[in-house]
Design a protein around this motif. Structure first.
Motif, PDB file in Angstrom:
ATOM      1  N   GLU A   1       0.871  -1.394  -0.040  1.00  0.00           N
ATOM      2  CA  GLU A   1      -0.014   0.087  -0.012  1.00  0.00           C
ATOM      3  C   GLU A   1       0.809   1.339   0.042  1.00  0.00           C
ATOM      4  O   GLU A   1       0.272   2.286   0.453  1.00  0.00           O
ATOM      5  N   GLU A   2       1.937   1.183  -0.547  1.00  0.00           N
ATOM      6  CA  GLU A   2       2.874   2.451  -0.473  1.00  0.00           C
ATOM      7  C   GLU A   2       2.539   3.440  -1.277  1.00  0.00           C
ATOM      8  O   GLU A   2       2.544   4.677  -1.337  1.00  0.00           O
ATOM      9  N   GLU A   3       1.763   3.056  -2.507  1.00  0.00           N
ATOM     10  CA  GLU A   3       1.307   3.812  -3.458  1.00  0.00           C
ATOM     11  C   GLU A   3       0.077   4.582  -3.227  1.00  0.00           C
ATOM     12  O   GLU A   3      -0.614   5.186  -4.051  1.00  0.00           O
ATOM     13  N   SER A   4      -0.620   3.928  -2.119  1.00  0.00           N
ATOM     14  CA  SER A   4      -1.909   4.491  -1.847  1.00  0.00           C
ATOM     15  C   SER A   4      -2.082   4.882  -0.277  1.00  0.00           C
ATOM     16  O   SER A   4      -3.275   4.726   0.243  1.00  0.00           O
ATOM     17  N   GLY A   5      -1.094   5.515   0.142  1.00  0.00           N
ATOM     18  CA  GLY A   5      -1.201   6.097   1.499  1.00  0.00           C
ATOM     19  C   GLY A   5      -0.680   5.219   2.629  1.00  0.00           C
ATOM     20  O   GLY A   5      -0.365   6.024   3.549  1.00  0.00           O
ATOM     21  N   GLY A   6      -0.516   3.961   2.598  1.00  0.00           N
ATOM     22  CA  GLY A   6       0.136   3.238   3.492  1.00  0.00           C
ATOM     23  C   GLY A   6      -0.293   3.142   4.999  1.00  0.00           C
ATOM     24  O   GLY A   6       0.372   3.273   5.764  1.00  0.00           O
ATOM     25  N   VAL A   7      -1.807   3.408   4.841  1.00  0.00           N
ATOM     26  CA  VAL A   7      -2.347   3.471   6.308  1.00  0.00           C
ATOM     27  C   VAL A   7      -2.256   2.396   7.272  1.00  0.00           C
ATOM     28  O   VAL A   7      -2.355   2.545   8.394  1.00  0.00           O
ATOM     29  N   ASN A   8      -2.174   1.157   6.677  1.00  0.00           N
ATOM     30  CA  ASN A   8      -1.887   0.029   7.530  1.00  0.00           C
ATOM     31  C   ASN A   8      -0.328  -0.306   7.868  1.00  0.00           C
ATOM     32  O   ASN A   8      -0.208  -1.215   8.815  1.00  0.00           O
ATOM     33  N   LEU A   9       0.316   0.313   7.611  1.00  0.00           N
ATOM     34  CA  LEU A   9       1.867   0.129   7.961  1.00  0.00           C
ATOM     35  C   LEU A   9       2.110   0.400   9.271  1.00  0.00           C
ATOM     36  O   LEU A   9       2.919  -0.440  10.184  1.00  0.00           O
ATOM     37  N   PRO A  10       2.031   1.725   9.651  1.00  0.00           N
ATOM     38  CA  PRO A  10       1.986   1.791  11.219  1.00  0.00           C
ATOM     39  C   PRO A  10       1.820   0.850  12.031  1.00  0.00           C
ATOM     40  O   PRO A  10       2.354   0.431  12.998  1.00  0.00           O
ATOM     41  N   GLY A  11       0.382   0.623  12.112  1.00  0.00           N
ATOM     42  CA  GLY A  11      -0.052  -0.270  13.034  1.00  0.00           C
ATOM     43  C   GLY A  11       0.632  -1.774  12.997  1.00  0.00           C
ATOM     44  O   GLY A  11       0.738  -2.403  13.981  1.00  0.00           O
ATOM     45  N   PHE A  12       0.906  -2.105  11.446  1.00  0.00           N
ATOM     46  CA  PHE A  12       1.543  -3.396  11.249  1.00  0.00           C
ATOM     47  C   PHE A  12       3.066  -3.408  11.973  1.00  0.00           C
ATOM     48  O   PHE A  12       3.519  -4.520  12.656  1.00  0.00           O
ATOM     49  N   LEU A  13       3.722  -2.220  12.051  1.00  0.00           N
ATOM     50  CA  LEU A  13       5.060  -2.306  12.446  1.00  0.00           C
ATOM     51  C   LEU A  13       4.977  -2.163  13.986  1.00  0.00           C
ATOM     52  O   LEU A  13       5.709  -2.897  14.632  1.00  0.00           O
TER      53      LEU A  13
END
Lengths: 460, 460
Positions: free
Chosen positions: A158-170
């Motif tokens: 989702e890097e090209e679409s805002g990446g909203v789920n990355l912080p929570g996943f990290l």
């Protein structure tokens, strides 16, 4: 022959197979921002898991509320560990008619200048780049049976679409993912002969605004001038984002933006960068940003506001005398130093509301944010990586800034306490995010070499 | 029973057949601005020729470089002649999802207030309106075997798409088409009980501008602020069209725009028009035009600039950090009194060029123009028509202004030396050019009556 020399030779001897794998992954239409391609994103994640397992990683597709992550580990070697991050998703391909060939059917082309390039959406950003790291791992395992250091890999969709789920996943998987250093391959060389490690990156605040006026489209003859036109309201809002000197007018926008350190500015001036060459390559000539700053400073160390998209009313062929009911814009702010993306977003919303007629309504949609970032260039890992890159390429590696945002770097720092080595092999003319994206064949091959060398250097 | 009374009775007895004919013509998708509907426009013209022949007209499809005209004559009765003009083409129907039902499958609906309406694109503008005249002719022929006066009919197929072929057609066929008076049914009643003859109409100047910047779409991270963004250039151009008082800023724009005659202004003030009701009907409340003028003056006697469409960059779902290569806008100016559309077009182009960065390029596309128009309200034909309308409707007919443009009225005056009686039965809430266009059933039936009465009155 040293182990490293054997690995490099193995890479060269097996380039055709590496290209076949890259082509296979480019063929997957993993456009993350468009829900129509959800299944392709899933398929792309599964492709990587199978590939990483084949190399010997313990790999899995890891679901998120959006597109899944790929996580893989091979920590069998002792030593200081690394976490590599890449993203398997790509930008949309519109306008399709401007592509010379199918964006999802990669080919090798030879340009008139003799340069061989890999064509296709994602060939550079980020499929070609991330595969340089994976191929380097594959070569180390094939030649020596192990990796030089413990390696984990995280691939985002989702890097090209805002990446909203990355912080929570990290945050949720911090202990599993934490390593001594981060590695990311999503940036450019300084030029075709000079590798670079990007140590400053602008942050981002993406925002969409929709202006609502009448409850239906109106005939501009009957209603023209008496009825609020959201196109006119929006044009005023957007035009007022900059003053006559190209400065952004939002309240407090320049809070936390110091002038560049004179030493770093002096080093940048030695790079031989010219606005004529930078802009001339895309048919422009005059730096459009803040007066009093060079084009390099404008893109590396100064914040911006850009209108990435705007629209309202009739945009088809011919003419339609309509006053539309709504008009909308997608705006992004590139941030530097200590600018706070949340304060910038709030200031933008106030800027809109201050210009909104009392009988219109503004709707806002948040599109991701990340603070700007800087890494310590005197750290041993950074110095080793720079030396490894200098060994591979014709000219020594340089520490540079970057105009784009890679929010994950900030999140790795914030959530996992990690510094990140941003070493990429893209070039300015790769047309990422545009029709006819390409990745130089030499970027791919020497990129694989480069990671093989960096893994070796970090083990010493 | 007088001949007229017999004709009116015949109309009422045959309403079902008249509605069947109107439905048949609404079903033809004659969207003139979109080349995909070329064959439907041709079919629509052919439908009218067959229908007019059935009434007894000498009718033919007359080709033009664009969509064809329909010309029909029945001049067997002696006396002062009339030329009726209508247009068979319609506006596009996007956004289709906002329609409650198929725009090309007309129905009769009963609104919650009890009003019966005919639904569909063109039900009002202009298929429903033009058929009121044709049905009146049909009734006169059916009852008396002849028309009260010599009648010619001209139906255009490009009114909604600039009408570029009409002036040439009028000039080339001036002797054939010239009549003592023009009749047009493409305007509104004052209100649902009060018929109106529009004697002032704003002119139009339609223009499209395309701003070209870089030769490709750019990544706003790498290029943001240094590269010219055509969205930003265009927003500035469009925002600068108005000053803080809502006045249009183009050089010389108000040349030839006198203040309204105090007598006419006083008459308008008696009409009981309120901005609250006019704008409240579409969800707005505050007149958005020039300060110091009422909403009625803003739409009838003051010129305007409206942005009918604008767009650039990524407008799909999600976000794309792009600096587009181009951005474009469709702008229309409504003109009054003696404003020259050609001077306004030139002033707009200068306005654009004055704000264009040196490394950007502007492309212009002309979309039709027409000067404003006024007719003499003391002419006997106008007085007879007003009386005939007053006989039909609950309240006496009024002479009014109109915000929209009907360029043909100016061309009939210029090319053929004709005054035109603009009498229409549309209502403000007809949603012409918008989703869910409708035409009141009573407008259709009493509209047919009205023309039957006007033809009778003009014969005396």
């Amino acid at each position: 022959m040293s182990e490293l020399a054997a690995v490099l030779a193995h890479i060269d001897a097996n380039m055709d197979a590496a290209l076949e794998r890259l082509f296979a992954v480019i063929r997957i239409k993993s456009i993350s921002t468009d829900p129509a391609y959800k299944a392709e994103c899933q398929a792309n994640a599964e492709w990587h898991v199978a590939d990483l397992k084949a190399i010997g990683f313990d790999a899995a597709v890891r679901p998120t509320p959006g597109h899944p992550m790929v996580v893989a580990h091979d920590r069998s070697t002792p030593g200081k560990s690394a976490l590599f991050y890449g993203h398997y998703d790509v930008q949309p391909v519109d306008p399709l008619e401007l592509w010379d060939r199918d964006p999802f059917e990669p080919t090798i082309q030879t340009l008139p200048c003799g340069t061989k390039v890999i064509t296709g959406r994602g060939s550079a950003d980020d499929k070609g780049q991330l595969m340089t790291f994976i191929e380097a791992c594959r070569a180390w395992k094939a030649v020596t049976g192990k990796l030089p250091i413990p390696v984990s890999i995280l691939l985002e969709g989702e890097e090209e679409s805002g990446g909203v789920n990355l912080p929570g996943f990290l945050q949720a998987n911090a202990d599993e993912l934490r390593a001594d250093i981060g590695l990311i391959c999503d940036t450019n060389m300084w030029d075709a002969e000079t590798p670079a490690i990007t140590t400053m990156l602008r942050g981002l605040c993406g925002e969409e605004v929709i202006i609502h006026a009448a409850d239906r489209d109106l005939h501009s003859g009957f209603y023209g001038s008496a009825a609020a036109n959201p196109n006119r309201v929006l044009a005023r809002i957007l035009a007022d984002l900059h003053d006559a000197d190209g400065r952004v007018t939002l309240d407090g926008f320049y809070d936390g933006v110091p002038e560049l350190d004179p030493g770093l500015r002096a080093q940048w001036e030695t790079l031989g960068f010219t606005a004529e060459a930078f802009l001339g390559a895309v048919g422009l000539s005059i730096p459009a940003g803040e007066k009093g700053y060079s084009a390099l400073e404008q893109t590396w160390s100064r914040p911006t506001a850009e209108i990435n998209g705007m629209g309202g009313g009739y945009q088809g062929e011919g003419f339609k005398t309509v006053i539309p009911s709504i008009a909308s814009a997608k705006v992004s702010f590139r941030l530097v130093f200590d600018q706070d993306p949340h304060k910038v977003r709030a200031a933008f919303r106030k800027h809109v509301m201050d210009r909104l007629p009392a009988d219109c309504r503004a709707e806002f949609i948040e599109h991701g944010s990340g603070q700007a970032i800087r890494f310590p260039t005197d750290d041993p890992a950074f110095l080793k990586a720079r030396e490894a890159l200098s060994d591979e390429w014709p000219k020594p590696a340089v520490f540079i800034g970057g105009g784009g945002s890679i929010p994950v770097t900030h999140q790795l720092k914030q959530s996992l306490g990690m510094d990140v080595i941003l070493a990429g092999f893209g070039l300015e003319d790769d047309r990422i995010h545009s029709p006819n994206e390409k990745y130089n064949l030499v970027s791919f091959q020497k990129g694989i070499h480069s990671w093989a060398r960096i893994l070796d250097a970090l083990s010493r």
